[in-house]
Design a protein around this motif. Structure first.
Motif, mmCIF file in Angstrom:
data_model
loop_
_atom_site.group_PDB
_atom_site.id
_atom_site.type_symbol
_atom_site.label_atom_id
_atom_site.label_comp_id
_atom_site.label_asym_id
_atom_site.label_seq_id
_atom_site.Cartn_x
_atom_site.Cartn_y
_atom_site.Cartn_z
ATOM 1 N N LEU A 101 3.469 7.091 -8.715
ATOM 2 C CA LEU A 101 3.660 7.518 -9.853
ATOM 3 C C LEU A 101 4.969 8.245 -10.283
ATOM 4 O O LEU A 101 5.461 8.366 -11.446
ATOM 5 C CB LEU A 101 2.260 8.189 -10.427
ATOM 6 C CG LEU A 101 1.183 7.108 -10.549
ATOM 7 C CD1 LEU A 101 -0.276 7.764 -10.626
ATOM 8 C CD2 LEU A 101 1.279 5.972 -11.742
ATOM 9 N N GLU A 144 0.628 -1.275 -0.131
ATOM 10 C CA GLU A 144 0.056 -0.104 -0.062
ATOM 11 C C GLU A 144 0.935 1.036 -0.059
ATOM 12 O O GLU A 144 1.650 1.341 -0.859
ATOM 13 C CB GLU A 144 -1.113 0.039 1.241
ATOM 14 C CG GLU A 144 -2.184 -0.987 0.889
ATOM 15 C CD GLU A 144 -3.452 -0.862 1.725
ATOM 16 O OE1 GLU A 144 -3.931 0.473 1.876
ATOM 17 O OE2 GLU A 144 -3.981 -1.966 2.009
ATOM 18 N N ALA A 145 0.778 2.061 1.108
ATOM 19 C CA ALA A 145 1.462 3.606 0.904
ATOM 20 C C ALA A 145 2.597 3.450 1.705
ATOM 21 O O ALA A 145 3.284 4.591 1.745
ATOM 22 C CB ALA A 145 0.475 4.423 1.395
ATOM 23 N N VAL A 154 2.716 3.597 -18.574
ATOM 24 C CA VAL A 154 3.573 4.459 -18.047
ATOM 25 C C VAL A 154 4.816 3.669 -17.394
ATOM 26 O O VAL A 154 5.849 4.116 -17.338
ATOM 27 C CB VAL A 154 3.078 5.458 -16.884
ATOM 28 C CG1 VAL A 154 2.641 4.536 -15.539
ATOM 29 C CG2 VAL A 154 3.794 6.575 -16.456
ATOM 30 N N ASP A 170 -4.097 5.152 -19.162
ATOM 31 C CA ASP A 170 -3.158 5.068 -18.225
ATOM 32 C C ASP A 170 -3.368 5.655 -16.987
ATOM 33 O O ASP A 170 -3.830 6.679 -16.993
ATOM 34 C CB ASP A 170 -1.528 5.067 -18.692
ATOM 35 C CG ASP A 170 -0.607 4.882 -17.592
ATOM 36 O OD1 ASP A 170 -0.184 3.841 -17.523
ATOM 37 O OD2 ASP A 170 -0.212 5.938 -17.093
ATOM 38 N N GLU A 171 -2.835 5.069 -15.708
ATOM 39 C CA GLU A 171 -3.230 5.569 -14.331
ATOM 40 C C GLU A 171 -2.433 6.999 -14.336
ATOM 41 O O GLU A 171 -2.990 7.824 -13.867
ATOM 42 C CB GLU A 171 -2.608 4.762 -13.281
ATOM 43 C CG GLU A 171 -3.337 3.450 -12.944
ATOM 44 C CD GLU A 171 -2.412 2.577 -12.185
ATOM 45 O OE1 GLU A 171 -1.449 3.067 -11.615
ATOM 46 O OE2 GLU A 171 -3.024 1.480 -11.984
ATOM 47 N N ARG A 177 -4.520 -0.125 -16.658
ATOM 48 C CA ARG A 177 -3.880 0.311 -15.287
ATOM 49 C C ARG A 177 -2.457 1.011 -15.662
ATOM 50 O O ARG A 177 -2.674 2.068 -16.359
ATOM 51 C CB ARG A 177 -3.223 -1.016 -14.442
ATOM 52 C CG ARG A 177 -4.519 -1.511 -13.562
ATOM 53 C CD ARG A 177 -4.038 -1.906 -12.305
ATOM 54 N NE ARG A 177 -3.458 -1.032 -11.561
ATOM 55 C CZ ARG A 177 -3.099 -1.006 -9.999
ATOM 56 N NH1 ARG A 177 -3.509 -2.269 -9.626
ATOM 57 N NH2 ARG A 177 -2.459 -0.244 -9.793
ATOM 58 N N GLY A 178 -1.229 0.931 -15.203
ATOM 59 C CA GLY A 178 -0.152 1.488 -15.148
ATOM 60 C C GLY A 178 0.784 1.049 -16.251
ATOM 61 O O GLY A 178 1.965 1.515 -16.280
ATOM 62 N N TRP A 238 7.056 6.745 3.326
ATOM 63 C CA TRP A 238 5.590 7.049 2.732
ATOM 64 C C TRP A 238 5.756 7.118 1.198
ATOM 65 O O TRP A 238 6.203 7.799 0.538
ATOM 66 C CB TRP A 238 5.173 8.225 3.395
ATOM 67 C CG TRP A 238 3.646 8.756 3.189
ATOM 68 C CD1 TRP A 238 2.687 7.376 3.305
ATOM 69 C CD2 TRP A 238 2.996 9.789 2.713
ATOM 70 N NE1 TRP A 238 1.448 8.137 2.966
ATOM 71 C CE2 TRP A 238 1.751 9.440 2.789
ATOM 72 C CE3 TRP A 238 3.340 10.885 2.347
ATOM 73 C CZ2 TRP A 238 0.906 10.455 2.243
ATOM 74 C CZ3 TRP A 238 2.605 12.102 2.019
ATOM 75 C CH2 TRP A 238 1.123 11.689 1.725
ATOM 76 N N LEU A 239 4.727 6.238 0.581
ATOM 77 C CA LEU A 239 4.814 6.125 -0.973
ATOM 78 C C LEU A 239 3.207 6.095 -1.081
ATOM 79 O O LEU A 239 2.860 4.783 -1.879
ATOM 80 C CB LEU A 239 5.676 5.113 -1.387
ATOM 81 C CG LEU A 239 6.013 5.266 -2.770
ATOM 82 C CD1 LEU A 239 6.853 6.377 -3.098
ATOM 83 C CD2 LEU A 239 6.568 3.835 -3.503
ATOM 84 N N PRO A 240 2.349 7.233 -1.031
ATOM 85 C CA PRO A 240 1.070 6.907 -1.759
ATOM 86 C C PRO A 240 1.159 6.929 -3.015
ATOM 87 O O PRO A 240 1.984 7.033 -3.701
ATOM 88 C CB PRO A 240 0.521 8.260 -0.989
ATOM 89 C CG PRO A 240 1.353 9.429 -0.933
ATOM 90 C CD PRO A 240 2.906 8.395 -0.666
ATOM 91 N N TYR A 241 -0.122 6.541 -3.806
ATOM 92 C CA TYR A 241 -0.199 6.504 -5.322
ATOM 93 C C TYR A 241 0.314 7.661 -5.949
ATOM 94 O O TYR A 241 1.066 7.143 -6.969
ATOM 95 C CB TYR A 241 -1.627 6.110 -5.765
ATOM 96 C CG TYR A 241 -2.201 4.482 -5.366
ATOM 97 C CD1 TYR A 241 -1.617 3.803 -6.126
ATOM 98 C CD2 TYR A 241 -3.079 4.469 -4.454
ATOM 99 C CE1 TYR A 241 -2.074 2.392 -5.747
ATOM 100 C CE2 TYR A 241 -3.501 3.315 -3.983
ATOM 101 C CZ TYR A 241 -2.901 2.150 -4.763
ATOM 102 O OH TYR A 241 -3.472 0.852 -4.711
ATOM 103 N N ARG A 242 0.199 8.718 -5.618
ATOM 104 C CA ARG A 242 0.748 9.787 -6.486
ATOM 105 C C ARG A 242 2.172 9.923 -6.328
ATOM 106 O O ARG A 242 2.871 10.225 -7.599
ATOM 107 C CB ARG A 242 -0.012 11.060 -6.224
ATOM 108 C CG ARG A 242 0.384 11.884 -4.937
ATOM 109 C CD ARG A 242 -0.345 13.157 -5.144
ATOM 110 N NE ARG A 242 -1.908 12.823 -4.658
ATOM 111 C CZ ARG A 242 -2.743 13.871 -4.523
ATOM 112 N NH1 ARG A 242 -2.279 15.118 -4.542
ATOM 113 N NH2 ARG A 242 -3.933 13.615 -3.927
ATOM 114 N N ASP A 262 -3.139 6.810 2.756
ATOM 115 C CA ASP A 262 -3.023 7.304 1.372
ATOM 116 C C ASP A 262 -4.261 8.355 1.023
ATOM 117 O O ASP A 262 -5.523 8.076 1.119
ATOM 118 C CB ASP A 262 -3.205 5.905 0.407
ATOM 119 C CG ASP A 262 -2.726 6.411 -1.048
ATOM 120 O OD1 ASP A 262 -2.757 7.512 -1.658
ATOM 121 O OD2 ASP A 262 -1.824 5.556 -1.522
ATOM 122 N N ALA A 294 -8.620 3.862 -15.950
ATOM 123 C CA ALA A 294 -7.606 3.133 -16.272
ATOM 124 C C ALA A 294 -7.760 1.580 -15.993
ATOM 125 O O ALA A 294 -7.100 0.781 -16.222
ATOM 126 C CB ALA A 294 -6.290 3.552 -15.467
#
Lengths: 239, 278
Positions: free
Chosen positions: A74, A54-55, A120, B100-101, A116-117, A67-71, B178, B72
């Motif tokens: 990315l 998770e984060a 990228v 994409d995300e 999904r990702g 701490w590594l939240p989704y944004r 998050d 996405a």
């Protein structure tokens, strides 16, 4: 000590993807790549960053170190200091990967997760793949939807790199003149014929194919006693 | 200072068919489900939904409210594939802008910054470009000369998000690990409706949590809705975890039966029906 299982060869093959990676994030998707990433962190790649899924960034004993939240994750992807090992519902000879849908995108026969990702990821940081059941349905001539970008679609992409594909049969890379898939090693107990039979495209087979290396006794101890004492790895790949 | 509190029904009464609606959260995590349930009680349809998709997308798709989806993925996390999203896609029920995300995130950033697009190193070489022929590319004006996707702004008519705490003016606080992209959704939208587990006094927001937990600023918030259990059955850490048993019920019950059993009444009726079912 009992013989090394197929699942354990797969763990080693995944772990090797992060050898000498330095201080980057290992992002494993799937059980066996997760064990592999932690094995690498415990042994030959001690500087790796790991997440809790998770984060949070965590050390092997679970201590939170970041701490590594989704944004931010990315941003870490686009910064390139990460090596992800993704899954694939389909993958082709140039490493194009599909997790979006099966059949015609406008009205899919089977809708899957979505891109999904994958786009990228594949243009920004090293992307390897883990496929627990090597079959002609997964290793296809041409994927139905290019999510992860393969070598034939990325001639000018400056950060595009697919280091390896690990399956339950062997390890594959793209070390050929046209960057098409090549058998890099067979897991002990697997034959070249089995690989050919389970792959829908003509994979390059070198004259001499090595076997995937065996885990050292210390690595085997880590896998069996520390990282996966409940033997969950056999859920992905039978012994 | 203005009191922005309202009920979920009041919030969705301000929405209209044909709107572009951003929905916060991620997958099956901290989704504004009470607001989605309120939306399902209206006749509003023909929506363009912008979401890191979870059961919000599944429910609105199953109920036939989506004209176009911008996403996405759609997932229930512990159940990897969202069954109602899948079924709707397989019968061609709505238009899809599958991106994409990171493209999605930059689209929200562009909207929040009043820019028409943002350059992003994602999409090129993938079939995202094939299935979205309207996407354009842009060449760096600097020496590198690299080609990027010019991700268009994802400007929203309205955003729906759910957080742990908020005050009556619309300052919203998340207490989980998050923030997802909820602040960006609000900044990218003309109006934003924020449901929360509990409305508290402004001074109480920072009594037990530090200022960085104050995710949403009141100037981008239109309405505040107190909705305990408002993310159910998705997770709302640390207040509650995902209701896995109920999520399984959602995923395995035919939609008409699920809707009749759980969504035919108001939010209180929903919460009671959930209690009875578990």
């Amino acid at each position: 000590m009992t013989a090394v299982s197929r699942a354990e060869y797969c763990v080693i093959a995944c772990a090797e993807a992060w050898r000498d990676a330095g201080e980057i994030l290992a992002s494993p998707m799937g059980l066996i790549p997760s064990i592999g990433a932690r094995l690498a962190r415990h042994t030959f790649s001690p500087d790796l960053l790991l997440t809790d899924g998770e984060a949070l960034l965590v050390t092997p004993d679970g201590t939170v170190e970041g701490w590594l939240p989704y944004r931010q994750h990315l941003a870490l992807v686009t910064g390139g200091r990460r090596h992800v090992m993704m899954g694939a519902s389909q993958i082709d000879r140039y490493g194009n990967q599909n997790i979006s849908c099966i059949g015609d995108w406008t009205k899919p026969k089977r809708q899957l997760l979505g891109v999904r990702g994958a786009p990228v990821n594949t243009l920004n940081n090293p992307t390897s793949y883990w496929i627990p059941k090597h079959s002609r349905r997964v290793f296809v001539e041409k994927v139905d939807m290019v999510c992860g970008v393969g070598y034939d679609h990325a001639p000018d992409a400056r950060h595009h790199h697919i280091p390896r594909v690990v399956s339950d049969l062997g390890v594959f890379d793209f070390a050929t003149a046209d960057h098409s898939m090549r058998l890099a090693s067979l897991h002990p107990g697997v034959t070249v014929e089995q690989v050919k039979e389970a792959t829908a495209f003509a994979v390059t087979i070198p004259n001499e194919v090595p076997y995937t290396r065996a885990p050292t006794p210390a690595e085997l101890h880590l896998i069996r006693e520390v990282l996966d004492p409940h033997n969950t790895r056999t859920r992905e790949v039978e012994a | 200072m203005s009191d922005k509190t309202m009920t979920a029904d009041e919030a969705v009464s301000r929405l209209e068919s044909g709107m572009t609606l951003g929905i916060g959260g991620w997958g099956s995590r901290r989704k504004p489900m009470a607001l989605v349930r309120a939306l399902l009680r209206t006749e509003i349809a023909d929506l363009t939904v912008v979401s890191y998709g979870g059961p919000d997308v599944g429910m609105l798709a199953a109920a036939g409210r989506i004209r176009k989806l911008i996403a996405a993925f759609a997932t229930l996390d512990s159940i990897p594939l969202e069954p109602h999203f899948r079924a709707a896609r397989e019968r061609g029920a709505f238009e899809l802008m599958e991106i994409d995300e990171a493209m999605f995130m930059w689209g929200l950033h562009a909207a929040a910054n009043r820019l028409p697009f943002m350059p992003v190193r994602a999409g090129i070489g993938s079939d995202v470009m094939r299935v979205n022929p309207e996407l354009r590319t842009i060449t760096s004006p600097y020496a590198d000369g690299e080609t990027f996707v010019a991700m268009p702004a994802l400007r929203l008519d309205a955003a729906l998000v759910h957080v742990n705490r908020a005050d009556r003016q619309g300052n919203g606080q998340y207490l989980g690990p998050d923030p997802y992209f909820d602040d960006l959704f609000c900044e990218a939208a003309d109006t934003a409706y924020v449901s929360c587990e509990r409305i508290v006094d402004t001074a109480d927001l920072t009594k037990e949590a530090p200022p960085p937990s104050l995710l949403l600023k009141r100037h981008v918030v239109t309405g505040v809705i107190e909705a305990p259990g408002g993310a159910h059955f998705t997770s709302c850490a640390p207040d509650y975890a995902r209701d896995e048993a109920f999520q399984k019920t959602y995923a395995t019950t035919p939609w008409p039966e699920f809707a009749a059993r759980f969504l035919s009444g108001d939010e209180q009726a929903y919460q009671s029906a959930v209690k009875e079912a578990t």
